[in-house]
Design a protein around this motif. Structure first.
Motif, PDB file in Angstrom:
ATOM      1  N   GLU A   6       0.838  -1.197   0.000  1.00 38.76           N
ATOM      2  CA  GLU A   6       0.000   0.000   0.000  1.00 38.76           C
ATOM      3  C   GLU A   6       0.878   1.254   0.000  1.00 38.76           C
ATOM      4  O   GLU A   6       0.584   2.230  -0.691  1.00 38.76           O
ATOM      5  CB  GLU A   6      -0.927   0.016   1.209  1.00 38.76           C
ATOM      6  N   TYR A   7       1.943   1.210   0.764  1.00 38.47           N
ATOM      7  CA  TYR A   7       2.878   2.330   0.838  1.00 38.47           C
ATOM      8  C   TYR A   7       3.522   2.586  -0.529  1.00 38.47           C
ATOM      9  O   TYR A   7       3.608   3.724  -0.982  1.00 38.47           O
ATOM     10  CB  TYR A   7       3.935   2.039   1.903  1.00 38.47           C
ATOM     11  N   VAL A   8       3.937   1.523  -1.197  1.00 39.34           N
ATOM     12  CA  VAL A   8       4.540   1.634  -2.524  1.00 39.34           C
ATOM     13  C   VAL A   8       3.520   2.206  -3.509  1.00 39.34           C
ATOM     14  O   VAL A   8       3.845   3.063  -4.338  1.00 39.34           O
ATOM     15  CB  VAL A   8       5.085   0.275  -3.000  1.00 39.34           C
ATOM     16  N   ASP A   9       2.271   1.755  -3.417  1.00 40.80           N
ATOM     17  CA  ASP A   9       1.211   2.247  -4.300  1.00 40.80           C
ATOM     18  C   ASP A   9       0.969   3.739  -4.075  1.00 40.80           C
ATOM     19  O   ASP A   9       0.816   4.506  -5.041  1.00 40.80           O
ATOM     20  CB  ASP A   9      -0.075   1.453  -4.052  1.00 40.80           C
ATOM     21  N   ILE A  10       0.975   4.170  -2.831  1.00 45.94           N
ATOM     22  CA  ILE A  10       0.795   5.593  -2.510  1.00 45.94           C
ATOM     23  C   ILE A  10       1.952   6.406  -3.086  1.00 45.94           C
ATOM     24  O   ILE A  10       1.754   7.468  -3.679  1.00 45.94           O
ATOM     25  CB  ILE A  10       0.679   5.805  -0.985  1.00 45.94           C
ATOM     26  N   LEU A  11       3.175   5.913  -2.942  1.00 47.00           N
ATOM     27  CA  LEU A  11       4.336   6.612  -3.490  1.00 47.00           C
ATOM     28  C   LEU A  11       4.268   6.700  -5.015  1.00 47.00           C
ATOM     29  O   LEU A  11       4.616   7.735  -5.600  1.00 47.00           O
ATOM     30  CB  LEU A  11       5.632   5.930  -3.052  1.00 47.00           C
ATOM     31  N   ASP A  12       3.804   5.627  -5.652  1.00 47.39           N
ATOM     32  CA  ASP A  12       3.660   5.654  -7.112  1.00 47.39           C
ATOM     33  C   ASP A  12       2.651   6.718  -7.536  1.00 47.39           C
ATOM     34  O   ASP A  12       2.891   7.467  -8.487  1.00 47.39           O
ATOM     35  CB  ASP A  12       3.225   4.286  -7.643  1.00 47.39           C
ATOM     36  N   HIS A  13       1.537   6.793  -6.841  1.00 45.29           N
ATOM     37  CA  HIS A  13       0.521   7.794  -7.165  1.00 45.29           C
ATOM     38  C   HIS A  13       1.030   9.217  -6.888  1.00 45.29           C
ATOM     39  O   HIS A  13       0.732  10.143  -7.643  1.00 45.29           O
ATOM     40  CB  HIS A  13      -0.775   7.520  -6.393  1.00 45.29           C
ATOM     41  N   SER A  14       1.803   9.372  -5.829  1.00 45.28           N
ATOM     42  CA  SER A  14       2.339  10.706  -5.537  1.00 45.28           C
ATOM     43  C   SER A  14       3.342  11.132  -6.608  1.00 45.28           C
ATOM     44  O   SER A  14       3.425  12.312  -6.951  1.00 45.28           O
ATOM     45  CB  SER A  14       2.974  10.759  -4.143  1.00 45.28           C
TER      46      SER A  14
END
Length: 147
Positions: A6-14
């Motif tokens: 989830e953290y990686v996904d948030i970073l990708d979206h940011s």
């Protein structure tokens, strides 16, 4: 592992949002106006004059109106700031800077409100109000109090 994904996904979206901001017309206008200010000799002369006067202002501020040069330096600060602000390149930079700040505030507010109505987001550049002056000098960490 789920938390990490989830953290990686948030970073990708940011990163996607960051790229969109970097490629926006607002950012392009900001970078162009910053380049114009940096490359304009007259604007640089006015910014330097304001910074020099601001240094004297900070010395006088330690004593306030009891300093013998208080009235003179207050007039000089207002005069040099006004002269700097009236320069076309500096004025265009300040407008572009405000527009970029507005975009960043709107994005921050949108993200915050998408998480919860209780989360506070910066408005009107409030995140930068901890000592920034908005003098338009384009220098990082200006921190002047003269306005």
């Amino acid at each position: 592992m789920i938390g990490t994904m989830e953290y990686v996904d948030i970073l990708d979206h940011s990163d996607i949002v960051s790229d969109m901001i970097q490629k926006s017309d607002v950012m392009e206008a900001y970078e162009d106006s910053l380049k114009n200010v940096r490359n304009d000799d007259e604007a640089q002369r006015l910014i330097k004059a304001f910074k020099d006067t601001k240094g004297h202002y900070e010395d006088v501020q330690r004593f306030g109106r009891y300093h013998p040069d208080y009235n003179q330096i207050m007039k000089e600060v207002r005069s040099t700031k006004r002269e700097m602000d009236m320069n076309d390149k500096v004025a265009a930079f300040k407008i572009a800077e405000r527009n970029l700040q507005k975009l960043l505030d709107e994005v921050s507010e949108y993200i915050a409100l998408s998480v919860s109505d209780d989360i506070k987001a910066p408005k009107d550049g409030a995140a930068l109000s901890d000592g920034g002056c908005g003098c338009g000098s384009g220098s990082s960490g200006c921190g002047c109090k003269a306005s």
